[in-house]
Design a protein around this motif. Structure first.
Motif: not given
Length: 410
Positions: A395-406
């Motif tokens: 969950d943390g890595y998915i959140a980090a990837l999406n946060k940086v992408s946004a």
């Protein structure tokens, strides 16, 4: 939008490392290791855990024969010698791969010709054809990062040109193409078993259909008692059973014990890793900057080594490397640009036609490889977790990837 950690915001992930461990060290694995220490710490034939692991692995991948080795590299070295490749012969290999796919051939003085990659990092029948020359006797393919190659077309290419088909399945233990397990169409296939989906800590396995190849693999790395007991005395190579080819590359019994334990859990390992891969893929499906790089499931099943990600530079305001640094700042310490697996076509080892020549630098002119450059420059990887308590990491890595992408989307 949350402020990026690199710009003063709070990191997405605040979990102690390491963020990825494999295999799961639990009471069952500890028991298997301790029991093997009581059973044997050295085996000279195939009657103990070495044979148990080889038989279990052969059944797992659907191969008639399997021979274990101390490493995947040693298994590929055996493959080269068993195939009968000699100085003056050539093998076509992927330019984008881990070095050990090709280095054992160069060690033996076999010319290595390097093929370009498709959008998944794999060679194709067409890219192999570009490198075909009269002295080419074999092809070795790698199912890179778990994505299976188009083995239907590659096997047909090898049949049409009377070439040995060799597979490096080190990234794809659970992979398949057109319903066939990777390695099924090959004359011989190798599976590394260090930190792969099926692990022995360190080790490798060579599989084959032909019993003669199996015997020759034993002669290469399992000399003396095992060869004398398992090779038929009528075989033309039986006189070499005592000495073998002069080398010893046996797997350690403790490694084999770990492997047997892993294979008993293979169904659970596959189920959990596929769940993680599917979750990450779905979570990034609408992400314009980073998505999973997967062969369409209608064609092949992923081998479950790591999760490969494709970075889209046209949709981002930063470079791929900057994107990774921003993810690292978010606490996603396993977001990685591979260093050891890369374009190896210009390495000086492959410019030494004489395997006994001094180790002096030579300049190698690599072939034009636009597919390799495109794949290598846009690829990122993260682990496929698969052990109890890993949901926080996923969950943390998915959140980090999406946060940086946004934050960096163009």
């Amino acid at each position: 939008m949350s402020m990026l950690a690199a710009h003063g915001g709070h990191p997405t992930i605040d979990l102690p490392g390491p963020h990825y461990r494999w295999p799961t060290i639990d009471a069952d694995l500890e028991h298997a290791i301790i029991e093997q220490t009581r059973r044997s710490l050295s085996e000279r034939d195939g009657r103990g855990v070495i044979g148990d692991f080889e038989q279990a692995f052969a059944a797992f991948v659907g191969a008639p024969h399997a021979v274990s080795f101390a490493s995947g590299t040693a298994a590929i070295h055996a493959m080269s010698r068993v195939a009968g490749l000699c100085p003056g012969d050539a093998v076509i290999a992927p330019a984008y791969t881990f070095l050990a796919t090709a280095t054992p051939f160069a060690f033996e003085g076999v010319e290595v010709r390097f093929a370009d990659a498709d959008e998944y990092g794999n060679v194709t029948a067409d890219s192999l054809a570009v490198q075909l020359r009269p002295n080419v006797r074999a092809v070795i393919v790698t199912h890179i990062w778990g994505n299976p190659c188009d083995m239907t077309a590659i096997a047909a290419f090898c049949r049409d040109h009377d070439l040995l088909l060799l597979e490096d399945c080190s990234h794809a233990h659970f992979g398949s193409w057109a319903g066939l397990h990777v390695g099924s169409l090959a004359d011989m296939a190798v599976y590394s078993t260090n930190q792969k989906a099926i692990t022995t800590g360190e080790g490798g396995m060579l599989t084959m259909r032909d019993r003669r190849y199996r015997d020759l693999a034993l002669l290469f790395g399992h000399y003396n008692k095992r060869c004398q007991s398992e090779i038929g005395p009528k075989a033309d190579y039986y006189p070499f059973a005592y000495t073998g080819m002069g080398l010893k590359h046996r797997m350690h019994p403790l490694a084999a014990a770990i492997g047997v334990h892993q294979l008993k859990r293979a169904d659970d390992i596959e189920q959990r890793r596929r769940e993680i891969l599917d979750r990450v893929t779905a979570s990034l499906a609408a992400n314009p900057v980073i998505t999973t790089a997967l062969v369409p499931h209608q064609l092949g099943r992923h081998g479950l080594y790591v999760i490969g990600l494709r970075f889209s530079p046209d949709n981002a305001t930063v470079t791929r490397d900057k994107f990774v640094k921003l993810c690292l700042a978010e606490g996603a310490t396993e977001v990685d640009v591979p260093g050891s697996t890369r374009d190896i076509s210009a390495e000086p080892l492959f410019g030494r036609p004489d395997p006994h020549a001094p180790y002096q630098h030579v300049t190698v002119t690599p072939p034009n490889l636009p597919g390799v450059r495109q794949f290598q420059d846009t690829f990122i990887k993260i682990p496929i977790w698969g052990y109890p308590g890993d949901n926080e990491f996923v969950d943390g890595y998915i959140a980090a990837l999406n946060k940086v992408s946004a934050a960096v989307a163009a």
